[in-house]
Design a protein around this motif. Structure first.
Motif, short mmCIF file in Angstrom:
data_model
loop_
_atom_site.label_atom_id
_atom_site.label_comp_id
_atom_site.label_asym_id
_atom_site.label_seq_id
_atom_site.Cartn_x
_atom_site.Cartn_y
_atom_site.Cartn_z
N ASN A 1 1.39 10.59 -7.06
CA ASN A 1 1.52 12.29 -7.17
C ASN A 1 2.53 12.65 -7.81
O ASN A 1 3.37 11.68 -8.12
CB ASN A 1 1.34 12.72 -5.82
CG ASN A 1 -0.20 12.65 -5.10
OD1 ASN A 1 -1.03 13.15 -5.56
ND2 ASN A 1 -0.11 11.87 -4.13
N ALA B 1 -2.65 7.05 -10.82
CA ALA B 1 -3.50 7.40 -9.82
C ALA B 1 -4.82 6.71 -9.92
O ALA B 1 -5.11 6.23 -8.87
CB ALA B 1 -3.58 8.85 -9.45
N LYS C 1 0.76 -1.28 0.11
CA LYS C 1 -0.19 0.02 -0.06
C LYS C 1 0.83 1.31 -0.03
O LYS C 1 0.72 2.18 0.87
CB LYS C 1 -0.88 0.03 1.08
CG LYS C 1 -1.64 -1.17 1.44
CD LYS C 1 -2.75 -1.59 0.19
CE LYS C 1 -3.55 -2.90 0.37
NZ LYS C 1 -4.12 -3.38 -0.82
N GLU D 1 -4.33 2.82 -9.73
CA GLU D 1 -3.96 2.20 -8.53
C GLU D 1 -4.55 2.44 -7.18
O GLU D 1 -4.45 2.10 -6.21
CB GLU D 1 -2.49 2.43 -8.38
CG GLU D 1 -1.60 2.21 -9.49
CD GLU D 1 -1.68 0.56 -9.79
OE1 GLU D 1 -2.04 -0.22 -8.84
OE2 GLU D 1 -1.72 0.19 -10.88
N ALA D 2 -5.72 3.58 -7.29
CA ALA D 2 -6.29 3.90 -6.13
C ALA D 2 -7.08 2.61 -5.50
O ALA D 2 -6.96 2.27 -4.20
CB ALA D 2 -7.31 4.88 -6.38
N SER E 1 -1.97 11.18 2.92
CA SER E 1 -2.79 10.07 2.88
C SER E 1 -4.15 10.33 1.96
O SER E 1 -4.62 9.02 1.38
CB SER E 1 -3.10 9.24 4.16
OG SER E 1 -3.95 10.01 4.85
N PHE E 2 -4.46 11.48 1.99
CA PHE E 2 -5.83 11.60 1.05
C PHE E 2 -5.33 12.44 -0.02
O PHE E 2 -6.30 12.99 -0.84
CB PHE E 2 -6.86 12.48 1.94
CG PHE E 2 -8.16 12.38 1.48
CD1 PHE E 2 -8.85 10.99 1.22
CD2 PHE E 2 -8.91 13.45 1.20
CE1 PHE E 2 -10.07 10.96 0.65
CE2 PHE E 2 -10.25 13.35 0.72
CZ PHE E 2 -10.90 12.22 0.46
N MET E 3 -4.14 12.24 -0.62
CA MET E 3 -3.82 12.82 -1.87
C MET E 3 -3.28 12.13 -2.81
O MET E 3 -2.48 11.14 -2.69
CB MET E 3 -2.57 13.77 -1.68
CG MET E 3 -2.88 15.18 -0.84
SD MET E 3 -1.63 16.25 -0.59
CE MET E 3 -1.26 16.78 -2.46
N THR E 4 -4.14 11.91 -4.11
CA THR E 4 -3.53 10.94 -5.37
C THR E 4 -4.01 11.77 -6.47
O THR E 4 -5.04 12.38 -6.61
CB THR E 4 -4.03 9.78 -5.19
OG1 THR E 4 -3.35 8.73 -6.07
CG2 THR E 4 -5.53 9.66 -5.31
N ALA F 1 3.17 4.39 -2.13
CA ALA F 1 3.23 5.77 -2.69
C ALA F 1 4.35 6.08 -3.79
O ALA F 1 5.33 5.57 -3.70
CB ALA F 1 3.08 7.02 -1.68
N ASP G 1 2.45 9.33 5.03
CA ASP G 1 1.02 9.15 5.55
C ASP G 1 0.53 10.59 5.67
O ASP G 1 -0.70 10.60 5.63
CB ASP G 1 0.99 8.18 6.56
CG ASP G 1 1.39 6.87 6.36
OD1 ASP G 1 1.31 6.53 5.22
OD2 ASP G 1 1.64 5.98 7.22
N ARG H 1 -1.25 5.32 -3.79
CA ARG H 1 -1.35 6.73 -4.18
C ARG H 1 -0.23 7.35 -5.25
O ARG H 1 1.11 6.69 -5.22
CB ARG H 1 -1.00 7.67 -2.94
CG ARG H 1 -2.21 7.50 -1.82
CD ARG H 1 -2.20 8.32 -0.73
NE ARG H 1 -1.01 8.30 0.29
CZ ARG H 1 0.01 8.99 -0.08
NH1 ARG H 1 -0.02 10.16 -1.03
NH2 ARG H 1 1.01 9.10 0.60
#
Length: 262
Positions: free
Chosen positions: A176, A165, A129, A168-169, A233-236, A131, A230, A174
């Protein structure tokens, strides 16, 4: 054995932004696999970073080299939880003067190379999991004259961020990007050295940034480290400009002191 979640593959890691990313991550307690074609500079960087860093000499344009770097991460640190792709080259030419060979060279490193290293790393990133952060450029959002292949590759890199992004979500990965402005790296200094009047170009580059200077590699690295962490964690699917305000400026707008007072 290290926690695979805290292991990051860093490309273009021998110098510049990639080196600064590796330094930032190791200082934060991460383990890093550093990949670069410059074996001598890479070895020096790894020695300075200590036991949390290992070198994997190779080119992102060669899929076997990326696969070897991922295998090294598994062997030394038990797996891989992050990818910071910074490898890139700068070349110049317009649509007429850019040869097919130059076009292919730029694409193979700056765009296809990002695809290949992400492809090699993704099974591990899905498992842990993880990034991904791809280093693009503000030239992936705008353009300078005479750098067609570079501009196209960086636009494509931002598309790769967005597309991966979305893919893979559902896998918990993630993806970016960052889009730096001018950063004081060996590649920028090489490019400035090509100009007939390097000192003048130096001043122009600093002056085009509203903050009045070019960026430092560590300033880009800190944003990359944040996006890998982390805390993001809410950015992708996001490409973050780190450009000293270049693209926020209205080109040609008069400064207040330049306006005629009536």
């Amino acid at each position: 054995m290290s926690d695979p979640k805290n292991t990051v593959l860093v490309t273009g890691a021998a110098m510049g932004i990639g080196k600064a990313v590796a330094e930032n991550l190791v200082a934060a307690g991460k383990s890093v696999v550093l990949m670069d074609v410059n074996g001598d500079a890479l070895a020096e960087t790894v020695r300075a970073l200590g036991p949390r860093a290992v070198a994997s000499v190779g080119s992102v344009a060669n899929p076997a080299d990326s696969e070897a770097a991922v295998a090294l991460a598994i062997e030394r640190f038990g797996g891989l939880g992050g990818l910071s792709h910074n490898a890139g080259i700068q070349r110049y030419g317009d649509v007429v003067t850019t040869s097919r060979e130059l076009w292919d060279e730029v694409m193979s490193v700056n765009l296809t190379g990002a695809f290949l290293v992400a492809k090699a790393a993704m099974p591990q990133l899905r498992q842990h999991k993880g990034a991904v952060v791809l280093t693009a450029s503000i030239q992936g959002m705008a353009a300078q004259k005479g750098a067609l292949a570079y501009v196209v590759a960086k636009h494509g890199l931002i598309g790769l961020v967005t597309g991966m992004a979305m893919d893979e979500a559902e896998n918990g990965v993630r993806v970016n990007g960052v889009a730096p402005g001018s950063v004081d790296t060996p590649m920028l200094r090489w490019a400035i050295g090509l100009d007939p009047d390097p000192a003048s170009l130096d001043a122009v580059i600093d002056g085009m940034h509203p903050l009045g200077r070019r960026g430092k590699p560590e300033e880009i690295a800190s944003v990359i480290a944040f996006l890998l962490s982390d805390q993001a964690s809410f950015m992708t699917g996001e490409t973050v400009r780190v450009d000293g305000g270049v693209l926020a400026r209205i080109a040609g707008a008069p400064k207040p002191e330049d306006r005629v007072r009536k």
